[in-house]
Design a protein around this motif. Structure first.
Motif, PDB file in Angstrom:
ATOM      1  N   PRO A  90      -7.469  10.341  12.813  1.00 17.81           N
ATOM      2  CA  PRO A  90      -6.861   9.440  13.361  1.00 17.81           C
ATOM      3  C   PRO A  90      -6.652   8.156  12.973  1.00 17.81           C
ATOM      4  O   PRO A  90      -6.928   6.846  12.893  1.00 17.81           O
ATOM      5  N   PHE A  91      -8.525   7.961  12.780  1.00 15.38           N
ATOM      6  CA  PHE A  91      -9.310   6.632  12.563  1.00 15.38           C
ATOM      7  C   PHE A  91      -8.967   6.449  11.772  1.00 15.38           C
ATOM      8  O   PHE A  91      -9.214   5.383  10.665  1.00 15.38           O
ATOM      9  N   LEU A  92      -9.132   7.005  10.652  1.00 13.30           N
ATOM     10  CA  LEU A  92      -9.296   6.883   9.008  1.00 13.30           C
ATOM     11  C   LEU A  92      -7.890   6.646   9.082  1.00 13.30           C
ATOM     12  O   LEU A  92      -8.172   5.703   8.365  1.00 13.30           O
ATOM     13  N   LEU A  93      -7.045   7.114   9.466  1.00 15.08           N
ATOM     14  CA  LEU A  93      -5.772   6.761   9.235  1.00 15.08           C
ATOM     15  C   LEU A  93      -5.537   5.514   9.479  1.00 15.08           C
ATOM     16  O   LEU A  93      -4.708   4.075   9.013  1.00 15.08           O
ATOM     17  N   PHE A  94      -6.316   4.923  10.653  1.00 15.10           N
ATOM     18  CA  PHE A  94      -5.537   3.717  11.290  1.00 15.10           C
ATOM     19  C   PHE A  94      -6.696   2.790  10.364  1.00 15.10           C
ATOM     20  O   PHE A  94      -5.606   1.456   9.694  1.00 15.10           O
ATOM     21  N   TRP A  95      -7.720   2.674   9.773  1.00 10.42           N
ATOM     22  CA  TRP A  95      -8.507   2.357   8.878  1.00 10.42           C
ATOM     23  C   TRP A  95      -7.508   1.941   7.745  1.00 10.42           C
ATOM     24  O   TRP A  95      -7.143   0.945   7.118  1.00 10.42           O
ATOM     25  N   TRP A  96      -7.081   2.975   7.703  1.00 11.38           N
ATOM     26  CA  TRP A  96      -6.330   2.695   5.713  1.00 11.38           C
ATOM     27  C   TRP A  96      -5.051   2.223   5.891  1.00 11.38           C
ATOM     28  O   TRP A  96      -4.276   1.307   4.851  1.00 11.38           O
ATOM     29  N   GLY A  97      -4.405   2.321   7.522  1.00  8.82           N
ATOM     30  CA  GLY A  97      -2.832   1.639   7.952  1.00  8.82           C
ATOM     31  C   GLY A  97      -3.293   0.221   7.659  1.00  8.82           C
ATOM     32  O   GLY A  97      -2.619  -0.712   7.208  1.00  8.82           O
ATOM     33  N   ARG A  98      -4.518  -0.517   8.227  1.00 10.94           N
ATOM     34  CA  ARG A  98      -4.880  -1.484   8.305  1.00 10.94           C
ATOM     35  C   ARG A  98      -5.649  -2.245   7.110  1.00 10.94           C
ATOM     36  O   ARG A  98      -4.935  -3.695   6.236  1.00 10.94           O
ATOM     37  N   TRP A  99      -5.679  -1.605   6.129  1.00  8.01           N
ATOM     38  CA  TRP A  99      -6.200  -1.639   4.546  1.00  8.01           C
ATOM     39  C   TRP A  99      -4.851  -2.188   3.577  1.00  8.01           C
ATOM     40  O   TRP A  99      -5.030  -3.318   3.568  1.00  8.01           O
ATOM     41  N   VAL A 100      -3.633  -1.256   4.334  1.00  2.75           N
ATOM     42  CA  VAL A 100      -2.519  -1.836   3.548  1.00  2.75           C
ATOM     43  C   VAL A 100      -1.769  -3.054   4.124  1.00  2.75           C
ATOM     44  O   VAL A 100      -1.380  -3.774   3.369  1.00  2.75           O
ATOM     45  N   VAL A 101      -1.869  -3.191   5.475  1.00  2.00           N
ATOM     46  CA  VAL A 101      -1.602  -4.517   5.616  1.00  2.00           C
ATOM     47  C   VAL A 101      -1.775  -5.539   5.620  1.00  2.00           C
ATOM     48  O   VAL A 101      -1.525  -6.405   4.734  1.00  2.00           O
ATOM     49  N   ARG A 102      -2.989  -5.444   5.324  1.00  3.42           N
ATOM     50  CA  ARG A 102      -3.766  -6.288   5.157  1.00  3.42           C
ATOM     51  C   ARG A 102      -3.599  -6.631   3.523  1.00  3.42           C
ATOM     52  O   ARG A 102      -3.294  -8.408   2.976  1.00  3.42           O
ATOM     53  N   ALA A 103      -3.662  -5.840   2.339  1.00  4.53           N
ATOM     54  CA  ALA A 103      -2.986  -5.837   0.933  1.00  4.53           C
ATOM     55  C   ALA A 103      -1.867  -6.621   0.934  1.00  4.53           C
ATOM     56  O   ALA A 103      -1.324  -6.905   0.173  1.00  4.53           O
ATOM     57  N   TRP A 104      -0.852  -5.899   1.791  1.00  4.78           N
ATOM     58  CA  TRP A 104       0.676  -6.490   1.779  1.00  4.78           C
ATOM     59  C   TRP A 104       0.510  -8.143   2.231  1.00  4.78           C
ATOM     60  O   TRP A 104       1.920  -8.647   1.790  1.00  4.78           O
ATOM     61  N   GLN A 105      -0.367  -8.530   3.235  1.00  2.76           N
ATOM     62  CA  GLN A 105      -0.071  -9.558   3.483  1.00  2.76           C
ATOM     63  C   GLN A 105      -1.161 -10.657   2.744  1.00  2.76           C
ATOM     64  O   GLN A 105      -1.129 -11.967   2.738  1.00  2.76           O
ATOM     65  N   GLY A 106      -1.596  -9.924   1.942  1.00  5.62           N
ATOM     66  CA  GLY A 106      -2.078 -10.990   0.821  1.00  5.62           C
ATOM     67  C   GLY A 106      -3.839 -11.488   1.680  1.00  5.62           C
ATOM     68  O   GLY A 106      -4.284 -12.345   1.204  1.00  5.62           O
TER      69      GLY A 106
END
Length: 143
Positions: A90-106
């Motif tokens: 779950p922690f790895l999924l959280f960090w990956w999701g945060r990475w995706v959101v930050r990338a999408w937001q630029g």
């Protein structure tokens, strides 16, 4: 805002998303491969070098079987093989999701995964887990 500016932003977003999507693709490929090639059958994967040399379990022992069980939607067996690996997902999924959101937001990439105190606490947890799973009272943690 012009169409060219919008297209550049879209292209920049896609470029930023390539890394996290690549990690997701590689992770999916590993799960698919380990889900198909059963680590419970001898001869498919090499023995853990630490286990082979010392006869003791390392913190990662049982992780391939955990992945295989999760690929077959069997969380109970996965927990029996390596509960720390299952708890880490779950922690790895959280960090990956945060990475995706930050990338999408630029937004710029963070250079730190977490506060150093959390990382040191996790390392300490791994060390305690490593020792306890090799003691008689911690046999339930062994794969």
């Amino acid at each position: 805002m012009s169409i060219a500016t919008t297209e550049r932003r879209g292209t920049a977003r896609l470029k930023e998303l390539l890394a996290p999507l690549g990690v997701a693709g590689a992770t999916g490929a590993v799960f698919a491969f380990v889900g198909v090639v059963d680590p419970n059958q001898p001869g498919h994967y090499p023995t853990c070098p630490f286990l082979w040399i010392t006869g003791l379990y390392c913190p990662g022992c049982g992780t391939l079987r955990t992945i295989h069980a999760l690929a077959h939607l069997d969380p109970v067996t996965a927990l029996g093989m390596n509960p720390l690996a299952v708890a880490t997902i779950p922690f790895l999924l959280f960090w990956w999701g945060r990475w995706v959101v930050r990338a999408w937001q630029g937004r710029p990439r963070r250079t730190t995964l977490a506060h150093p105190a959390w990382l040191w606490a996790f390392i300490a947890l791994i060390m305690v887990y490593w020792v306890v799973r090799n003691l008689p009272f911690g046999a339930f943690l062994a794969p």
